[in-house]
Design a protein around this motif. Structure first.
Motif, mmCIF file in Angstrom:
data_model
loop_
_atom_site.group_PDB
_atom_site.id
_atom_site.type_symbol
_atom_site.label_atom_id
_atom_site.label_comp_id
_atom_site.label_asym_id
_atom_site.label_seq_id
_atom_site.Cartn_x
_atom_site.Cartn_y
_atom_site.Cartn_z
ATOM 1 N N LYS A 57 0.821 -1.212 0.000
ATOM 2 C CA LYS A 57 0.000 0.000 0.000
ATOM 3 C C LYS A 57 0.856 1.264 0.000
ATOM 4 O O LYS A 57 0.442 2.312 -0.526
ATOM 5 C CB LYS A 57 -0.920 -0.004 1.219
ATOM 6 C CG LYS A 57 -1.880 1.183 1.287
ATOM 7 C CD LYS A 57 -2.771 1.108 2.518
ATOM 8 C CE LYS A 57 -2.001 1.409 3.790
ATOM 9 N NZ LYS A 57 -2.895 1.509 4.982
ATOM 10 N N HIS A 58 2.051 1.172 0.579
ATOM 11 C CA HIS A 58 2.893 2.366 0.695
ATOM 12 C C HIS A 58 3.883 2.535 -0.453
ATOM 13 O O HIS A 58 4.480 3.614 -0.591
ATOM 14 C CB HIS A 58 3.659 2.334 2.029
ATOM 15 C CG HIS A 58 2.804 2.718 3.199
ATOM 16 N ND1 HIS A 58 1.998 1.815 3.848
ATOM 17 C CD2 HIS A 58 2.626 3.909 3.836
ATOM 18 C CE1 HIS A 58 1.359 2.433 4.828
ATOM 19 N NE2 HIS A 58 1.720 3.700 4.842
ATOM 20 N N ILE A 59 4.076 1.492 -1.267
ATOM 21 C CA ILE A 59 5.000 1.626 -2.397
ATOM 22 C C ILE A 59 4.407 2.586 -3.423
ATOM 23 O O ILE A 59 3.249 2.456 -3.831
ATOM 24 C CB ILE A 59 5.293 0.257 -3.033
ATOM 25 C CG1 ILE A 59 6.158 -0.585 -2.082
ATOM 26 C CG2 ILE A 59 5.997 0.422 -4.381
ATOM 27 C CD1 ILE A 59 6.435 -1.986 -2.580
ATOM 28 N N ILE A 60 5.205 3.546 -3.814
ATOM 29 C CA ILE A 60 4.779 4.580 -4.767
ATOM 30 C C ILE A 60 5.362 4.269 -6.136
ATOM 31 O O ILE A 60 6.580 4.116 -6.277
ATOM 32 C CB ILE A 60 5.266 5.969 -4.302
ATOM 33 C CG1 ILE A 60 4.665 6.313 -2.934
ATOM 34 C CG2 ILE A 60 4.922 7.043 -5.331
ATOM 35 C CD1 ILE A 60 5.308 7.527 -2.276
ATOM 36 N N GLU A 61 4.509 4.157 -7.133
ATOM 37 C CA GLU A 61 4.990 3.994 -8.505
ATOM 38 C C GLU A 61 5.497 5.359 -8.975
ATOM 39 O O GLU A 61 4.714 6.282 -9.173
ATOM 40 C CB GLU A 61 3.876 3.483 -9.413
ATOM 41 C CG GLU A 61 3.388 2.073 -9.052
ATOM 42 C CD GLU A 61 2.290 1.581 -9.971
ATOM 43 O OE1 GLU A 61 2.069 2.232 -11.023
ATOM 44 O OE2 GLU A 61 1.656 0.565 -9.637
ATOM 45 N N ALA A 62 6.802 5.458 -9.114
ATOM 46 C CA ALA A 62 7.415 6.753 -9.419
ATOM 47 C C ALA A 62 6.872 7.323 -10.726
ATOM 48 O O ALA A 62 6.766 6.629 -11.741
ATOM 49 C CB ALA A 62 8.929 6.604 -9.497
ATOM 50 N N ALA A 63 6.502 8.598 -10.693
ATOM 51 C CA ALA A 63 5.952 9.273 -11.870
ATOM 52 C C ALA A 63 7.000 9.381 -12.967
ATOM 53 O O ALA A 63 8.171 9.674 -12.706
ATOM 54 C CB ALA A 63 5.444 10.659 -11.480
ATOM 55 N N GLU A 64 6.589 9.133 -14.197
ATOM 56 C CA GLU A 64 7.483 9.261 -15.347
ATOM 57 C C GLU A 64 7.236 10.550 -16.108
ATOM 58 O O GLU A 64 7.967 10.876 -17.035
ATOM 59 C CB GLU A 64 7.316 8.050 -16.268
ATOM 60 C CG GLU A 64 7.734 6.731 -15.608
ATOM 61 C CD GLU A 64 7.604 5.542 -16.534
ATOM 62 O OE1 GLU A 64 7.156 5.744 -17.698
ATOM 63 O OE2 GLU A 64 7.961 4.420 -16.122
ATOM 64 N N ARG A 65 6.168 11.231 -15.740
ATOM 65 C CA ARG A 65 5.903 12.533 -16.357
ATOM 66 C C ARG A 65 5.201 13.413 -15.326
ATOM 67 O O ARG A 65 4.629 12.926 -14.361
ATOM 68 C CB ARG A 65 5.034 12.394 -17.602
ATOM 69 C CG ARG A 65 3.631 11.871 -17.332
ATOM 70 C CD ARG A 65 2.833 11.724 -18.617
ATOM 71 N NE ARG A 65 1.478 11.269 -18.357
ATOM 72 C CZ ARG A 65 0.463 12.074 -18.062
ATOM 73 N NH1 ARG A 65 0.656 13.389 -17.969
ATOM 74 N NH2 ARG A 65 -0.745 11.594 -17.850
ATOM 75 N N SER A 66 5.265 14.706 -15.541
ATOM 76 C CA SER A 66 4.617 15.656 -14.647
ATOM 77 C C SER A 66 3.199 15.943 -15.134
ATOM 78 O O SER A 66 2.922 15.890 -16.329
ATOM 79 C CB SER A 66 5.423 16.950 -14.592
ATOM 80 O OG SER A 66 4.751 17.930 -13.824
#
Length: 350
Positions: A321-330
């Protein structure tokens, strides 16, 4: 930014003499069934790994890795917490720490230190054979009994202590460097490396060795009342491993940070199962992700109240639940584009 890997589990607190916790197959199936994707293996558990074979046989390592992978798991790191502790032991603790060593070197501090250094080096070789990038350990402690001294420490004692600690670890760090593996010290009370300042002292004593890194565990910082979020801002480049462990600190009119003589459940500072303590894991995962820390999120369970069975069941979904899928775009990428110098001048009115 970097997406943290996980969930994973440190097997040390669950390994035992009864099935399924007495074999690697048993523990792999147990962890996989609970939803974990990785395991951190304690090298002192012979039912999980033969560290001597792992250090000498690529075939053994390939088979070990294949067995773990067959359950849909990866090995996150090997651990030498107990052996790393024995690299540096103050004589005041000889009797208690002898229990971590084999009979042949007990009551012989010099032989015990040599044995510990040899085992940690073997774990480095094994880590390289297994294709691992990080290794979890303790630094040991020559100075811990002087951390809040009375009488005052003699001038030069701390410098000499860290020089000796570095002297013992430098051959190990160089060996790990040859294997392409980082040594990640869990900063922990009882160890000479227990906070940022002590880690910096050690780093300086090793000549800023590139393989001297950190296993980040916020639970120990809660118990010290250290700002564990700002710690990430300071040391994120050295954080190469991550224990997800919760804790709480509830000072009373009778005890505080040094209330360690009470039983675990009665202390002001105590470890808790994930979500039951005071650690801000949302903040931690956000900072580690933002800083691009390439780590596995490994649950370590040591709760003084909740059962290990429940803690293990709840750990994997909590981490996931706490793992964040890192953003690839803003979100506002649409507003970008090629640079138009005339447009920029018109906006600025120049």
């Amino acid at each position: 930014m970097k997406t943290i890997k996980g969930p994973a589990v440190f097997l040390a607190q669950f390994a035992g003499s009864d099935a399924p916790f007495n074999t690697l197959d048993g523990m792999c199936k147990w962890a996989s069934d609970l939803g974990y994707k990785g395991i951190q293996i304690p090298t002192w558990e012979p039912g999980l790994i033969d560290i001597d074979k792992a250090a000498t046989s690529q075939t053994y390592c390939d088979e070990l890795k294949g067995k773990v992978n067959a359950y849909g798991l990866e090995i996150t790191e090997l651990s030498t917490h107990l052996q790393g502790q024995l690299v540096a032991v103050n004589p005041a603790y000889d009797t208690m720490f002898d229990g971590f060593a084999p009979d042949k070197v007990r009551r012989n501090p010099k032989a015990r230190t040599e044995w510990a250094i040899d085992i940690v080096k073997k774990a480095g070789t094994a880590s390289g054979r297994l294709g691992l990038k990080s290794h979890a350990t303790f630094s040991g402690g020559l100075l811990w009994h002087t951390v809040y001294p009375w009488p005052q420490r003699p001038n030069g004692l701390v410098d000499m202590g860290f020089e000796e600690l570095a002297k013992r670890w430098l051959p190990i760090l160089n060996h790990f460097d040859a294997q392409g593996v980082d040594v990640c010290y869990e900063l922990h009370p009882g160890e000479d490396l227990h906070d940022g300042i002590s880690f910096e002292r050690f780093l300086k004593a090793t000549g800023n060795h590139n393989r001297a890194n950190i296993l980040y565990d916020p639970s120990h910082f809660i118990l010290q009342q250290l700002d564990y979020l700002t710690f990430i801002d300071y040391y994120h480049e050295r954080i190469k491993a991550f224990h997800v462990k919760d804790a709480e600190f509830n000072a009373t009119g009778k005890q505080g940070v040094y209330g360690g003589y009470s039983d675990w459940k009665d202390r002001a500072g105590r470890f808790r199962s994930l979500g039951d303590g005071q650690v801000d894991f949302s903040g931690i995962f956000s900072k580690l992700t933002t800083h691009g820390c390439d780590v596995w999120a490994v649950m370590e369970w040591e709760c003084c109240i909740k059962s290990s069975e429940q803690g293990a069941r709840e750990g994997a979904p909590f981490i996931q639940k706490h793992i964040i899928e890192a953003a690839e775009r803003s979100f506002d990428d649409f507003a970008g584009g090629d640079t138009d110098e005339n447009l920029l001048k018109s906006i600025l009115g120049i």
